[in-house]
Design a protein around this motif. Structure first.
Motif, short mmCIF file in Angstrom:
data_model
loop_
_atom_site.label_atom_id
_atom_site.label_comp_id
_atom_site.label_asym_id
_atom_site.label_seq_id
_atom_site.Cartn_x
_atom_site.Cartn_y
_atom_site.Cartn_z
N GLY A 48 9.21 3.94 -3.07
CA GLY A 48 9.94 2.93 -3.82
C GLY A 48 9.58 1.48 -3.54
O GLY A 48 10.17 0.58 -4.14
N GLN A 49 8.66 1.22 -2.66
CA GLN A 49 8.21 -0.14 -2.34
C GLN A 49 6.83 -0.03 -1.70
O GLN A 49 6.37 1.09 -1.45
N PRO A 50 6.15 -1.17 -1.47
CA PRO A 50 4.84 -1.06 -0.82
C PRO A 50 4.93 -0.21 0.44
O PRO A 50 5.74 -0.47 1.33
N MET A 51 4.10 0.81 0.50
CA MET A 51 4.21 1.80 1.57
C MET A 51 3.22 1.52 2.69
O MET A 51 2.00 1.55 2.48
N PRO A 52 3.70 1.24 3.89
CA PRO A 52 2.80 0.99 5.03
C PRO A 52 1.93 2.22 5.31
O PRO A 52 2.36 3.36 5.12
N LEU A 53 0.74 1.95 5.79
CA LEU A 53 -0.19 3.03 6.09
C LEU A 53 0.42 4.03 7.07
O LEU A 53 0.27 5.25 6.90
N SER A 54 1.11 3.55 8.08
CA SER A 54 1.71 4.45 9.08
C SER A 54 2.74 5.37 8.45
O SER A 54 2.81 6.57 8.80
N GLN A 75 -9.17 3.27 1.23
CA GLN A 75 -10.10 2.17 0.94
C GLN A 75 -10.95 2.50 -0.28
O GLN A 75 -11.18 1.64 -1.15
N ILE A 76 -11.43 3.74 -0.36
CA ILE A 76 -12.26 4.15 -1.49
C ILE A 76 -11.48 4.04 -2.79
O ILE A 76 -11.97 3.48 -3.79
N LEU A 77 -10.25 4.55 -2.80
CA LEU A 77 -9.45 4.54 -4.02
C LEU A 77 -8.93 3.15 -4.36
O LEU A 77 -8.74 2.82 -5.54
N THR A 78 -8.69 2.31 -3.35
CA THR A 78 -8.29 0.93 -3.60
C THR A 78 -9.44 0.16 -4.23
O THR A 78 -9.25 -0.60 -5.18
N HIS A 79 -10.62 0.37 -3.71
CA HIS A 79 -11.81 -0.28 -4.27
C HIS A 79 -12.03 0.15 -5.72
O HIS A 79 -12.50 -0.64 -6.55
N SER A 80 -11.67 1.39 -6.05
CA SER A 80 -11.84 1.91 -7.41
C SER A 80 -10.69 1.51 -8.33
O SER A 80 -10.71 1.85 -9.51
N GLY A 81 -9.67 0.84 -7.80
CA GLY A 81 -8.58 0.35 -8.64
C GLY A 81 -7.41 1.30 -8.79
O GLY A 81 -6.54 1.07 -9.64
N PHE A 82 -7.34 2.34 -7.96
CA PHE A 82 -6.23 3.29 -8.07
C PHE A 82 -5.02 2.88 -7.24
O PHE A 82 -3.91 3.38 -7.48
N PHE A 83 -5.22 2.03 -6.26
CA PHE A 83 -4.12 1.51 -5.47
C PHE A 83 -4.32 0.01 -5.25
O PHE A 83 -5.45 -0.48 -5.26
N SER A 84 -3.21 -0.68 -5.07
CA SER A 84 -3.25 -2.09 -4.73
C SER A 84 -2.82 -2.23 -3.27
O SER A 84 -1.87 -1.57 -2.84
N GLN A 85 -3.54 -3.07 -2.54
CA GLN A 85 -3.33 -3.18 -1.10
C GLN A 85 -2.62 -4.48 -0.75
O GLN A 85 -2.95 -5.54 -1.27
N HIS A 86 -1.64 -4.39 0.15
CA HIS A 86 -0.91 -5.56 0.65
C HIS A 86 -0.94 -5.54 2.16
O HIS A 86 -0.92 -4.47 2.79
N ASN A 87 -0.98 -6.72 2.76
CA ASN A 87 -0.96 -6.83 4.20
C ASN A 87 0.38 -7.38 4.66
O ASN A 87 0.81 -8.45 4.22
N ASN A 88 1.07 -6.65 5.52
CA ASN A 88 2.38 -7.06 6.03
C ASN A 88 2.34 -7.19 7.54
O ASN A 88 1.70 -6.39 8.23
N ALA A 89 3.05 -8.19 8.05
CA ALA A 89 3.11 -8.38 9.50
C ALA A 89 3.88 -7.25 10.14
O ALA A 89 4.90 -6.79 9.61
N GLU A 96 -1.48 -7.33 11.32
CA GLU A 96 -0.90 -6.94 10.05
C GLU A 96 -1.18 -5.48 9.77
O GLU A 96 -2.21 -4.93 10.16
N GLU A 97 -0.22 -4.84 9.10
CA GLU A 97 -0.40 -3.45 8.68
C GLU A 97 -0.53 -3.40 7.17
O GLU A 97 0.26 -4.03 6.45
N VAL A 98 -1.50 -2.69 6.70
CA VAL A 98 -1.74 -2.60 5.26
C VAL A 98 -0.70 -1.70 4.61
O VAL A 98 -0.27 -0.71 5.19
N SER A 99 -0.28 -2.08 3.40
CA SER A 99 0.64 -1.27 2.60
C SER A 99 0.02 -1.05 1.23
O SER A 99 -0.84 -1.82 0.79
#
Length: 274
Positions: A48-54, A75-89, A96-99
Motif C-alpha cells: 500500500g505504499q513504497p515498499m522498502p527492500l528489506s 534493478q533489472i526490472l526498475t531499469h526496464s520501467g516495471f518499478f519505480s525506485q525511491h530512496n528513504n533514510a 538510505e534504503e531503497v523502496s
C-alpha cells in the motif's frame, strides 16, 4: 588518419554493443517471468505504499541465501520501467534504503487487475514454447513445418489439445488480451457494428471478445468459431453461439467476419503451424 582510426574503433564498439544487447536480451524476459512467479507486483501492491527492500525480501517465499539477489532482480526490472525506485533514510540516518512502487506496466501484472497480462509472459516464456527456438537452426535443415514440430514431433495445436497446462495458459493469455481490446473497440468504434445482424469471430478462443460485443449490441448474433478443444463444453447465451471447426476448411456464414490479430499469435507465429 588519426580521426579515421578513432571512427573505426567507435564503429567496432557500437557493433560489439549491438551483439551484447541481442545476446543478453533474454535476461530481461526471464527476469520479468521470475518477478511474476514470485508475485512481487502483488506483494508491493498489497503493502500500500513504497515498499522498502528489506520488507519486500521478508515477504517473499525465497531461501534466505538468495535474499541478497532480490536487489539485483529489482534493478533489472526498475531499469526496464516495471518499478519505480525511491530512496528513504533508515532509522540510524546513516544510509538510505531503497523502496519500490508499481508503474503502469507492473500494475498490469497484478493477478486481480481487470486487464491483467500475467498470462502473456507465462505462456510465451514457458519451456514448451521456449525450447523450440533451440531447434531453429536445425529446422532450416529438415522438412518439418515448424521448429515446434522439430522439438515436439507434432503441430502446436495438436500439442495444445492434449496438454491442459498449455491450453489453459494460451487461452487465458488470449482472453486477457481480448478483454482490453474489446473495451477499446466498443468504446471507440461503435459505428462498425451499426446495421449488422450477425458476426463470426474466427479464432475467437473462449469468447471474451464476442461476449463483450454481444452484451453491448444485443441485436447482434455472435458466433465464436475455434478448434474443438478450445470451445467444446463452453456454454453460449441468447446471442452468443460456440461452433468448432477448422478455419482453413470452412467458417460459419454471417453478415461480418472478425479476425482479431492477437499479440500472442504474432509473437509465436513462427513456431505454430498455421
Amino acid at each position: 588518419m588519426e580521426f579515421d582510426n578513432e571512427d573505426h574503433y567507435a564503429k567496432l564498439l557500437r557493433a560489439q554493443t549491438q551483439i551484447f544487447d541481442q545476446t543478453f536480451g533474454f535476461i530481461n524476459s526471464m527476469s520479468l517471468k521470475c518477478v511474476i512467479d514470485l508475485c512481487i507486483p502483488d506483494v508491493i501492491h498489497k503493502y500500500g505504499q513504497p515498499m522498502p527492500l528489506s520488507q519486500l525480501i521478508a515477504s517473499l517465499p525465497i531461501h534466505p541465501s538468495k535474499a541478497c539477489f532480490i536487489f539485483r532482480l529489482m534493478q533489472i526490472l526498475t531499469h526496464s520501467g516495471f518499478f519505480s525506485q525511491h530512496n528513504n533514510a533508515t532509522e540510524n540516518y546513516e544510509q538510505e534504503e531503497v523502496s519500490y512502487v508499481l508503474t503502469d506496466a507492473s500494475k498490469l501484472l497484478l493477478k486481480d487487475h481487470h486487464f491483467s497480462m500475467i498470462s502473456l509472459p507465462q505462456v510465451i516464456l514457458d519451456p514448451i514454447l521456449v525450447n523450440p527456438w533451440f531447434q531453429f537452426s536445425t529446422w532450416f535443415t529438415n522438412e518439418d513445418p515448424t521448429p515446434f514440430h522439430t522439438q515436439n514431433g507434432m503441430a502446436f495445436w495438436d500439442y495444445a489439445s492434449s496438454e491442459p497446462k498449455l491450453n489453459h495458459l494460451f487461452n487465458d493469455a488470449m482472453t486477457n488480451d481480448s478483454r482490453l481490446i474489446s473495451s477499446v473497440l466498443i468504446e471507440k468504434c461503435k459505428g462498425v457494428f451499426s446495421g449488422l445482424e450477425s458476426l463470426v469471430d474466427v479464432g475467437g478462443g473462449t469468447g471474451t471478445m464476442a461476449k463483450a460485443i454481444a452484451k453491448s449490441f444485443p441485436q447482434l448474433k455472435c458466433i465464436v468459431f475455434d478448434l474443438p478443444h478450445v470451445v467444446d463444453g463452453l456454454q453460449g447465451t441468447e446471442n452468443v453461439e460456440y461452433v468448432h471447426g477448422d478455419m482453413f476448411e470452412a467458417i460459419p456464414s454471417a453478415d461480418s467476419i472478425m479476425l482479431k490479430v492477437n499479440i500472442i499469435l504474432v509473437l509465436i507465429i513462427f513456431l505454430l503451424h498455421l
